[in-house]
Design a protein around this motif. Structure first.
Motif, PDB file in Angstrom:
ATOM      1  N   SER A 105       0.849  -1.191   0.000  1.00 53.67           N
ATOM      2  CA  SER A 105       0.000   0.000   0.000  1.00 53.67           C
ATOM      3  C   SER A 105       0.884   1.241   0.000  1.00 53.67           C
ATOM      4  CB  SER A 105      -0.899   0.003   1.237  1.00 53.67           C
ATOM      5  OG  SER A 105      -1.519   1.264   1.406  1.00 53.67           O
ATOM      6  N   ASP A 106       0.833   1.972  -1.096  1.00 49.26           N
ATOM      7  CA  ASP A 106       1.639   3.200  -1.183  1.00 49.26           C
ATOM      8  C   ASP A 106       1.314   4.155  -0.042  1.00 49.26           C
ATOM      9  OD1 ASP A 106       2.820   2.281  -3.503  1.00 49.26           O
ATOM     10  OD2 ASP A 106       1.490   3.404  -4.825  1.00 49.26           O
ATOM     11  N   ILE A 107       0.039   4.260   0.287  1.00 51.99           N
ATOM     12  CA  ILE A 107      -0.390   5.216   1.318  1.00 51.99           C
ATOM     13  C   ILE A 107       0.097   4.773   2.696  1.00 51.99           C
ATOM     14  CG2 ILE A 107      -2.375   6.273   2.463  1.00 51.99           C
ATOM     15  CD1 ILE A 107      -3.824   6.044  -0.260  1.00 51.99           C
ATOM     16  N   ARG A 108      -0.111   3.495   3.045  1.00 47.89           N
ATOM     17  CA  ARG A 108       0.351   3.009   4.354  1.00 47.89           C
ATOM     18  C   ARG A 108       1.871   3.115   4.465  1.00 47.89           C
ATOM     19  NH1 ARG A 108      -3.388  -1.758   3.836  1.00 47.89           N
ATOM     20  NH2 ARG A 108      -5.328  -0.944   4.670  1.00 47.89           N
ATOM     21  N   ARG A 109       2.562   2.746   3.397  1.00 49.59           N
ATOM     22  CA  ARG A 109       4.027   2.838   3.390  1.00 49.59           C
ATOM     23  C   ARG A 109       4.469   4.277   3.631  1.00 49.59           C
ATOM     24  NH1 ARG A 109       4.909   0.517  -1.318  1.00 49.59           N
ATOM     25  NH2 ARG A 109       4.954   2.469  -2.455  1.00 49.59           N
ATOM     26  N   GLU A 110       3.851   5.208   2.925  1.00 48.57           N
ATOM     27  CA  GLU A 110       4.196   6.622   3.077  1.00 48.57           C
ATOM     28  C   GLU A 110       3.916   7.112   4.499  1.00 48.57           C
ATOM     29  OE1 GLU A 110       2.774  10.954   1.350  1.00 48.57           O
ATOM     30  OE2 GLU A 110       2.423   9.177   0.133  1.00 48.57           O
ATOM     31  N   ILE A 111       2.792   6.719   5.053  1.00 47.24           N
ATOM     32  CA  ILE A 111       2.432   7.140   6.416  1.00 47.24           C
ATOM     33  C   ILE A 111       3.461   6.616   7.418  1.00 47.24           C
ATOM     34  CG2 ILE A 111       0.780   6.784   8.296  1.00 47.24           C
ATOM     35  CD1 ILE A 111      -1.437   6.845   6.107  1.00 47.24           C
ATOM     36  N   MET A 112       3.773   5.332   7.339  1.00 49.47           N
ATOM     37  CA  MET A 112       4.712   4.737   8.294  1.00 49.47           C
ATOM     38  C   MET A 112       6.094   5.389   8.192  1.00 49.47           C
ATOM     39  SD  MET A 112       3.126   2.440  10.119  1.00 49.47           S
ATOM     40  CE  MET A 112       4.374   1.329  10.746  1.00 49.47           C
ATOM     41  N   LEU A 113       6.562   5.598   6.979  1.00 47.86           N
ATOM     42  CA  LEU A 113       7.892   6.182   6.806  1.00 47.86           C
ATOM     43  C   LEU A 113       7.920   7.647   7.221  1.00 47.86           C
ATOM     44  CD1 LEU A 113       9.017   4.463   3.485  1.00 47.86           C
ATOM     45  CD2 LEU A 113       9.561   3.817   5.847  1.00 47.86           C
ATOM     46  N   ARG A 114       6.839   8.373   6.968  1.00 44.86           N
ATOM     47  CA  ARG A 114       6.785   9.779   7.399  1.00 44.86           C
ATOM     48  C   ARG A 114       6.762   9.877   8.920  1.00 44.86           C
ATOM     49  NH1 ARG A 114       3.554  13.392   3.927  1.00 44.86           N
ATOM     50  NH2 ARG A 114       3.896  14.827   5.637  1.00 44.86           N
ATOM     51  N   LEU A 115       6.056   8.954   9.570  1.00 49.24           N
ATOM     52  CA  LEU A 115       5.972   9.004  11.027  1.00 49.24           C
ATOM     53  C   LEU A 115       7.280   8.595  11.701  1.00 49.24           C
ATOM     54  CD1 LEU A 115       2.341   7.735  11.694  1.00 49.24           C
ATOM     55  CD2 LEU A 115       3.209  10.077  11.785  1.00 49.24           C
ATOM     56  N   LEU A 116       8.177   7.944  10.961  1.00 49.78           N
ATOM     57  CA  LEU A 116       9.514   7.673  11.510  1.00 49.78           C
ATOM     58  C   LEU A 116      10.232   8.978  11.840  1.00 49.78           C
ATOM     59  CD1 LEU A 116      11.273   4.792   9.525  1.00 49.78           C
ATOM     60  CD2 LEU A 116      11.024   5.007  12.004  1.00 49.78           C
ATOM     61  N   GLU A 117       9.909  10.027  11.115  1.00 50.46           N
ATOM     62  CA  GLU A 117      10.538  11.340  11.322  1.00 50.46           C
ATOM     63  C   GLU A 117       9.931  12.086  12.498  1.00 50.46           C
ATOM     64  OE1 GLU A 117      10.300  13.378   7.574  1.00 50.46           O
ATOM     65  OE2 GLU A 117      11.090  11.643   6.507  1.00 50.46           O
ATOM     66  N   GLY A 118       8.766  11.630  12.967  1.00 52.12           N
ATOM     67  CA  GLY A 118       8.122  12.266  14.106  1.00 52.12           C
ATOM     68  C   GLY A 118       6.625  12.371  13.921  1.00 52.12           C
ATOM     69  N   PRO A 119       5.919  12.743  14.978  1.00 52.08           N
ATOM     70  CA  PRO A 119       4.461  12.841  14.914  1.00 52.08           C
ATOM     71  C   PRO A 119       3.999  13.878  13.884  1.00 52.08           C
ATOM     72  CG  PRO A 119       5.238  12.989  17.191  1.00 52.08           C
ATOM     73  CD  PRO A 119       6.438  13.075  16.297  1.00 52.08           C
ATOM     74  N   GLU A 120       2.830  13.596  13.288  1.00 51.62           N
ATOM     75  CA  GLU A 120       2.250  14.518  12.319  1.00 51.62           C
ATOM     76  C   GLU A 120       0.739  14.529  12.450  1.00 51.62           C
ATOM     77  OE1 GLU A 120       3.501  14.616   8.306  1.00 51.62           O
ATOM     78  OE2 GLU A 120       5.550  14.028   8.760  1.00 51.62           O
ATOM     79  N   ARG A 121       0.161  15.622  12.019  1.00 53.99           N
ATOM     80  CA  ARG A 121      -1.293  15.735  11.967  1.00 53.99           C
ATOM     81  C   ARG A 121      -1.797  15.070  10.695  1.00 53.99           C
ATOM     82  NH1 ARG A 121      -3.038  18.129  16.029  1.00 53.99           N
ATOM     83  NH2 ARG A 121      -1.889  19.726  17.154  1.00 53.99           N
ATOM     84  N   LEU A 122      -3.047  14.678  10.698  1.00 51.54           N
ATOM     85  CA  LEU A 122      -3.653  14.034   9.545  1.00 51.54           C
ATOM     86  C   LEU A 122      -3.513  14.893   8.297  1.00 51.54           C
ATOM     87  CD1 LEU A 122      -5.240  11.618   8.474  1.00 51.54           C
ATOM     88  CD2 LEU A 122      -7.326  12.808   9.106  1.00 51.54           C
ATOM     89  N   THR A 123      -3.673  16.185   8.448  1.00 49.19           N
ATOM     90  CA  THR A 123      -3.571  17.087   7.297  1.00 49.19           C
ATOM     91  C   THR A 123      -2.163  17.075   6.698  1.00 49.19           C
ATOM     92  OG1 THR A 123      -3.157  18.943   8.797  1.00 49.19           O
ATOM     93  CG2 THR A 123      -5.415  18.643   8.022  1.00 49.19           C
ATOM     94  N   GLN A 124      -1.154  16.799   7.507  1.00 47.48           N
ATOM     95  CA  GLN A 124       0.223  16.726   7.015  1.00 47.48           C
ATOM     96  C   GLN A 124       0.492  15.402   6.310  1.00 47.48           C
ATOM     97  OE1 GLN A 124       1.764  17.423  11.023  1.00 47.48           O
ATOM     98  NE2 GLN A 124       2.996  19.090  10.176  1.00 47.48           N
ATOM     99  N   LEU A 125      -0.278  14.385   6.642  1.00 41.43           N
ATOM    100  CA  LEU A 125      -0.054  13.057   6.078  1.00 41.43           C
ATOM    101  C   LEU A 125      -0.727  12.874   4.727  1.00 41.43           C
ATOM    102  CD1 LEU A 125      -0.561  10.874   9.267  1.00 41.43           C
ATOM    103  CD2 LEU A 125       1.581  11.317   8.079  1.00 41.43           C
ATOM    104  N   ARG A 126      -1.562  13.812   4.318  1.00 48.44           N
ATOM    105  CA  ARG A 126      -2.334  13.585   3.112  1.00 48.44           C
ATOM    106  C   ARG A 126      -2.028  14.448   1.899  1.00 48.44           C
ATOM    107  NH1 ARG A 126      -7.376  16.665   5.219  1.00 48.44           N
ATOM    108  NH2 ARG A 126      -7.759  14.960   6.623  1.00 48.44           N
TER     109      ARG A 126
END
Length: 92
Positions: free
Chosen positions: A9-30
């Protein structure tokens, strides 16, 4: 959740890897994905205990961090194996 489901899943992969950098708001994840797609992708991650959301801020759990690090290693490995170096080298 299996690593294959995260990789697939491109979206799940992107979310998990982005969160490795630190917490984010939903608006930042999309930014690259539709709102509904991100909402649908986040729900299984929450249910599996890979991420947690508090006050609109999402972060990896300790369990999720392990998954994200493994995922990062797999993504990096695939990138290297798909590079031109391996296509032109004689591995025998």
């Amino acid at each position: 959740m299996d690593i294959e489901k995260l990789i697939g899943s491109d979206i799940r992969r992107e979310i998990m890897l982005r969160l490795l950098e630190g917490p984010e708001r939903l608006t930042q994840l999309r930014p690259k994905s539709a709102k509904q797609a991100v909402n649908n992708a986040i729900q299984p991650l929450l249910e599996e205990g890979l991420i947690e959301g508090q006050g609109g801020l999402y972060s990896l759990t300790d369990f999720g961090r392990v998954h994200a690090l493994i995922l990062q290693n797999v993504v990096d490995s695939v990138e290297v194996l798909q590079s031109d170096f391996w296509r032109v080298h004689d591995l025998s």
